[in-house]
Design a protein around this motif. Structure first.
Motif, PDB file in Angstrom:
ATOM      1  N   ILE A 103      12.652  32.971  59.274  1.00 29.53           N
ATOM      2  CA  ILE A 103      11.505  32.477  60.047  1.00 29.53           C
ATOM      3  C   ILE A 103      10.372  32.077  59.109  1.00 29.53           C
ATOM      4  N   PHE A 104      10.113  32.884  58.081  1.00 27.47           N
ATOM      5  CA  PHE A 104       9.086  32.566  57.099  1.00 27.47           C
ATOM      6  C   PHE A 104       9.381  31.247  56.395  1.00 27.47           C
ATOM      7  N   LYS A 105      10.653  31.035  56.014  1.00 30.84           N
ATOM      8  CA  LYS A 105      11.010  29.793  55.329  1.00 30.84           C
ATOM      9  C   LYS A 105      10.850  28.583  56.245  1.00 30.84           C
ATOM     10  N   ILE A 106      11.262  28.694  57.494  1.00 33.23           N
ATOM     11  CA  ILE A 106      11.132  27.563  58.425  1.00 33.23           C
ATOM     12  C   ILE A 106       9.659  27.241  58.668  1.00 33.23           C
ATOM     13  N   LEU A 107       8.843  28.265  58.908  1.00 38.20           N
ATOM     14  CA  LEU A 107       7.411  28.030  59.120  1.00 38.20           C
ATOM     15  C   LEU A 107       6.744  27.462  57.864  1.00 38.20           C
ATOM     16  N   SER A 108       7.156  27.931  56.700  1.00 39.69           N
ATOM     17  CA  SER A 108       6.608  27.406  55.448  1.00 39.69           C
ATOM     18  C   SER A 108       6.984  25.948  55.247  1.00 39.69           C
ATOM     19  N   LEU A 109       8.228  25.603  55.572  1.00 35.73           N
ATOM     20  CA  LEU A 109       8.659  24.210  55.447  1.00 35.73           C
ATOM     21  C   LEU A 109       7.899  23.308  56.409  1.00 35.73           C
ATOM     22  N   VAL A 110       7.652  23.798  57.617  1.00 34.50           N
ATOM     23  CA  VAL A 110       6.850  23.024  58.577  1.00 34.50           C
ATOM     24  C   VAL A 110       5.441  22.816  58.010  1.00 34.50           C
ATOM     25  N   SER A 124      -3.432  21.832  48.429  1.00 33.49           N
ATOM     26  CA  SER A 124      -2.322  21.426  47.559  1.00 33.49           C
ATOM     27  C   SER A 124      -1.859  22.550  46.655  1.00 33.49           C
ATOM     28  N   TYR A 125      -2.795  23.273  46.064  1.00 37.45           N
ATOM     29  CA  TYR A 125      -2.422  24.367  45.156  1.00 37.45           C
ATOM     30  C   TYR A 125      -1.701  25.468  45.926  1.00 37.45           C
ATOM     31  N   PHE A 126      -2.259  25.866  47.075  1.00 37.69           N
ATOM     32  CA  PHE A 126      -1.621  26.895  47.911  1.00 37.69           C
ATOM     33  C   PHE A 126      -0.233  26.442  48.363  1.00 37.69           C
ATOM     34  N   SER A 127      -0.117  25.194  48.790  1.00 40.43           N
ATOM     35  CA  SER A 127       1.162  24.679  49.283  1.00 40.43           C
ATOM     36  C   SER A 127       2.208  24.627  48.178  1.00 40.43           C
ATOM     37  N   THR A 128       1.791  24.286  46.966  1.00 43.17           N
ATOM     38  CA  THR A 128       2.737  24.271  45.845  1.00 43.17           C
ATOM     39  C   THR A 128       3.217  25.678  45.530  1.00 43.17           C
ATOM     40  N   LYS A 129       2.316  26.658  45.566  1.00 44.72           N
ATOM     41  CA  LYS A 129       2.713  28.058  45.350  1.00 44.72           C
ATOM     42  C   LYS A 129       3.668  28.521  46.452  1.00 44.72           C
ATOM     43  N   LYS A 132       7.098  27.239  45.764  1.00 41.57           N
ATOM     44  CA  LYS A 132       7.771  28.007  44.708  1.00 41.57           C
ATOM     45  C   LYS A 132       8.302  29.334  45.242  1.00 41.57           C
ATOM     46  N   ILE A 133       7.563  29.949  46.157  1.00 49.14           N
ATOM     47  CA  ILE A 133       8.003  31.222  46.744  1.00 49.14           C
ATOM     48  C   ILE A 133       9.264  31.023  47.576  1.00 49.14           C
ATOM     49  N   ILE A 134       9.259  30.022  48.463  1.00 48.46           N
ATOM     50  CA  ILE A 134      10.445  29.843  49.311  1.00 48.46           C
ATOM     51  C   ILE A 134      11.633  29.330  48.512  1.00 48.46           C
ATOM     52  N   ASP A 135      11.375  28.618  47.425  1.00 52.90           N
ATOM     53  CA  ASP A 135      12.475  28.189  46.559  1.00 52.90           C
ATOM     54  C   ASP A 135      13.084  29.399  45.847  1.00 52.90           C
ATOM     55  N   PHE A 136      12.245  30.347  45.432  1.00 57.33           N
ATOM     56  CA  PHE A 136      12.727  31.542  44.739  1.00 57.33           C
ATOM     57  C   PHE A 136      13.530  32.456  45.665  1.00 57.33           C
ATOM     58  N   ILE A 137      13.029  32.685  46.880  1.00 60.33           N
ATOM     59  CA  ILE A 137      13.705  33.635  47.768  1.00 60.33           C
ATOM     60  C   ILE A 137      14.929  33.034  48.449  1.00 60.33           C
ATOM     61  N   THR A 188       7.339  18.003  45.901  1.00 59.85           N
ATOM     62  CA  THR A 188       6.014  18.622  45.841  1.00 59.85           C
ATOM     63  C   THR A 188       4.917  17.641  45.419  1.00 59.85           C
ATOM     64  N   LYS A 189       5.295  16.518  44.831  1.00 60.12           N
ATOM     65  CA  LYS A 189       4.289  15.525  44.449  1.00 60.12           C
ATOM     66  C   LYS A 189       3.579  14.964  45.686  1.00 60.12           C
ATOM     67  N   LEU A 190       4.259  15.015  46.833  1.00 62.07           N
ATOM     68  CA  LEU A 190       3.646  14.520  48.072  1.00 62.07           C
ATOM     69  C   LEU A 190       2.431  15.341  48.467  1.00 62.07           C
ATOM     70  N   LEU A 191       2.395  16.594  48.040  1.00 62.25           N
ATOM     71  CA  LEU A 191       1.267  17.459  48.371  1.00 62.25           C
ATOM     72  C   LEU A 191      -0.008  17.057  47.652  1.00 62.25           C
ATOM     73  N   TRP A 192       0.128  16.364  46.548  1.00 59.52           N
ATOM     74  CA  TRP A 192      -1.016  16.016  45.706  1.00 59.52           C
ATOM     75  C   TRP A 192      -1.471  14.579  45.918  1.00 59.52           C
ATOM     76  N   ASP A 193      -0.754  13.825  46.734  1.00 55.79           N
ATOM     77  CA  ASP A 193      -1.163  12.440  47.007  1.00 55.79           C
ATOM     78  C   ASP A 193      -2.433  12.405  47.832  1.00 55.79           C
ATOM     79  N   GLU A 194      -3.289  11.492  47.528  1.00 57.52           N
ATOM     80  CA  GLU A 194      -4.491  11.296  48.344  1.00 57.52           C
ATOM     81  C   GLU A 194      -4.161  10.332  49.466  1.00 57.52           C
TER      82      GLU A 194
END
Length: 195
Positions: A103-110, A124-129, A132-137, A188-194
């Protein structure tokens, strides 16, 4: 350095890679500055994981037969059984790996999809972190499947005790696979686009 075609900013190394070769000399894959169709793939895999999460939690994960009496168990039923038996640590581990993490991974992906779409740079910084968390777990999400596999292998005593996997195993495995694919396809580059 700016390229004239799409007005994106690249470092000198990336710009030279784009201009000199289209494939990596080491692995032979095409070199992309962005993952193609990243948001579309991530969205479809996330939606598929959410759909599979429903039968994974409603169907029986495993069934044990003790002295000809069958005890089917859903994921939640297994958690409650361990809790009632006083195995609080096992109940917590199964709840964490089988209920909380998917559930955490699905909500994070959304969240990541929405942030990439609307382009709120202050997150952007929070979203990138978070990515990384959901990729690790992701690699530790198959714990429930391993538990069922080990139990069906070890707890076979003829007619006394018999354990078998049930219908929720496949949807649960698909939830894990789809969330892993969604994570791998997210750029993740999409998170930093203006925007």
């Amino acid at each position: 350095m700016r390229t004239k075609e799409n007005n994106q900013v690249f470092c000198n190394v990336c710009a030279s890679l784009q201009s000199t070769r289209e494939k990596c000399k080491r692995c032979g894959n095409r070199i992309y500055t962005r993952k193609p169709y990243s948001l579309l793939k991530t969205s479809l895999y996330t939606l598929s994981a959410f759909i599979m999460l429903i039968p994974a939690n409603l169907l029986d994960m495993m069934s044990s037969v003790k002295l000809t009496v069958e005890y089917p168990q859903t994921i939640w039923g297994g958690i409650m059984w361990f809790y009632e038996e006083g195995e609080y640590f096992l109940a917590f581990i199964i709840w964490f790996a089988s209920i909380f993490i998917p559930i955490f991974k699905i909500l994070s992906l959304v969240w990541l999809i929405i942030m990439a779409k609307i382009g709120k740079n202050r997150f952007s910084y929070f979203s990138t972190k978070l990515y990384k968390i959901i990729d690790f777990i992701g690699k530790y999400s198959m714990l429930d499947i391993f538990v069922v596999t080990i139990m069906t292998g070890f707890l076979q005593f003829g007619n006394l005790i018999h354990v078998e996997a049930r219908g929720a195993v496949i949807p649960f495995a698909l939830v894990i696979i789809f969330t892993m694919l969604a994570t791998q396809n997210f750029d993740t580059k999409l998170l930093w686009d203006e925007k």
